[in-house]
Design a protein around this motif. Structure first.
Motif, PDB file in Angstrom:
ATOM      1  N   ILE A 101       0.852  -1.207   0.000  1.00  0.00           N
ATOM      2  CA  ILE A 101       0.000   0.000   0.000  1.00  0.00           C
ATOM      3  C   ILE A 101       0.881   1.249   0.000  1.00  0.00           C
ATOM      4  O   ILE A 101       0.660   2.179  -0.783  1.00  0.00           O
ATOM      5  N   ALA A 121      -2.054  -2.501   8.588  1.00  0.00           N
ATOM      6  CA  ALA A 121      -3.084  -2.410   7.535  1.00  0.00           C
ATOM      7  C   ALA A 121      -4.494  -2.460   8.131  1.00  0.00           C
ATOM      8  O   ALA A 121      -5.371  -1.682   7.762  1.00  0.00           O
ATOM      9  N   THR A 165       1.147   3.811  -3.169  1.00  0.00           N
ATOM     10  CA  THR A 165       0.526   5.132  -2.945  1.00  0.00           C
ATOM     11  C   THR A 165       1.499   6.257  -3.312  1.00  0.00           C
ATOM     12  O   THR A 165       1.068   7.383  -3.591  1.00  0.00           O
ATOM     13  N   ALA A 215      -2.761  -2.191  -5.371  1.00  0.00           N
ATOM     14  CA  ALA A 215      -2.756  -3.376  -4.503  1.00  0.00           C
ATOM     15  C   ALA A 215      -3.914  -4.309  -4.874  1.00  0.00           C
ATOM     16  O   ALA A 215      -4.610  -4.828  -4.011  1.00  0.00           O
ATOM     17  N   ALA A 270      -7.237  -1.205  -3.340  1.00  0.00           N
ATOM     18  CA  ALA A 270      -7.136  -0.264  -2.223  1.00  0.00           C
ATOM     19  C   ALA A 270      -8.066   0.934  -2.444  1.00  0.00           C
ATOM     20  O   ALA A 270      -8.282   1.372  -3.575  1.00  0.00           O
ATOM     21  N   THR A 312      -6.533   1.971   2.275  1.00  0.00           N
ATOM     22  CA  THR A 312      -6.765   0.652   2.865  1.00  0.00           C
ATOM     23  C   THR A 312      -7.394  -0.286   1.848  1.00  0.00           C
ATOM     24  O   THR A 312      -8.137   0.165   0.966  1.00  0.00           O
TER      25      THR A 312
END
Ligand code: AMP
Length: 213
Positions: free
Chosen positions: A11, A52, A15, A91, A183, A69
């Motif tokens: 993640i 997470a 990101t 993800a 995500a 998330t």
């Protein structure tokens, strides 16, 4: 100050390009530092590193204004109080049921049968098997789900699958896909009202940088 909650690993890594689109560069590599609060190139933006499964909790209660998330974590947590403006399409993986080759899943899930399922995702697994009318004994695990069918702890597992290599290495077979996972950006609703302009700018920048399907 805008606080963004991320988890280390996939993640965080995936990101970074979205943050770059918002003109935000993190000042430290979390793999090389033990710091839990990381500054960025923007003095009004910081990143907090959390587990997470804790990202929705931080955002829900205002420990962070925004977070990234997995849909798996979000659905299992319940999305009370969380504004979900974007599917970030990072993800990506799927939530699936897997069994041993010698387990007759098709017969086992006939209406009214009973199976033992090990998973971290007890809520999602319960809902999924309920729609099939299957009685399920759920065994909550926190990791290494693949071991459960191999040791006789469970008949099946419900887990995330990406390449399928982990299942293959443990001679397990994906027998059903429950849902596609990716995500999501989640935002604290009160923060969205109080810090509307800077948060909107981040949402818009992320939206412009989402990888195409
Ligand atoms: P793979 O071997 O590529 O199918 O990956 C499966 C393993 O990685 C399992 O242990 C999963 O729980 C984990 N995994 C796969 N994709 C993700 C994801 N997007 N987020 C978190 N864990 C994942």
């Amino acid at each position: 100050m805008i606080t963004l909650a991320l988890s280390k690993g996939r993640i965080f890594d995936e990101t970074l390009p979205l943050l770059a689109a918002a003109g935000i560069e993190v000042s430290e590599d979390p793999e090389k530092s033990r710091k839990l609060i990381i500054g960025t190139s923007r003095p009004d933006v910081r990143v907090v590193l959390v587990r997470a499964s804790d990202v929705p909790t931080y955002v829900q209660y205002g420990g962070a204004d925004l977070g990234v998330t997995g849909l798996d974590v979000l659905l299992e947590h319940g999305n009370q109080g969380l504004y979900q403006p974007l599917d970030l399409r990072i993800a990506a993986c799927r939530l699936s049921v897997a069994v041993r080759a010698d387990y007759d899943y098709a017969s086992a899930v006939r209406q009214g049968s009973r199976i033992k399922v090990a998973t971290k995702y007890v809520g999602l697994a319960r809902d999924f098997f309920a729609t099939k009318g299957v009685h399920v004994d759920l065994i909550k695990l926190y990791g290494s789900m693949e071991l459960a069918p191999l040791t006789g702890l469970a008949d099946a597992i419900v887990d995330l699958v990406s390449t399928g290599n982990t299942l293959k290495a443990n001679q397990l077979f994906e027998v059903e896909r429950i849902m596609d996972i990716s995500a999501r950006l989640v935002v604290n609703q009160a923060a969205l009202k109080l810090k509307q302009a800077p948060i909107r700018r981040i949402i818009d920048a992320f939206a412009s940088a989402i990888p195409s399907a």
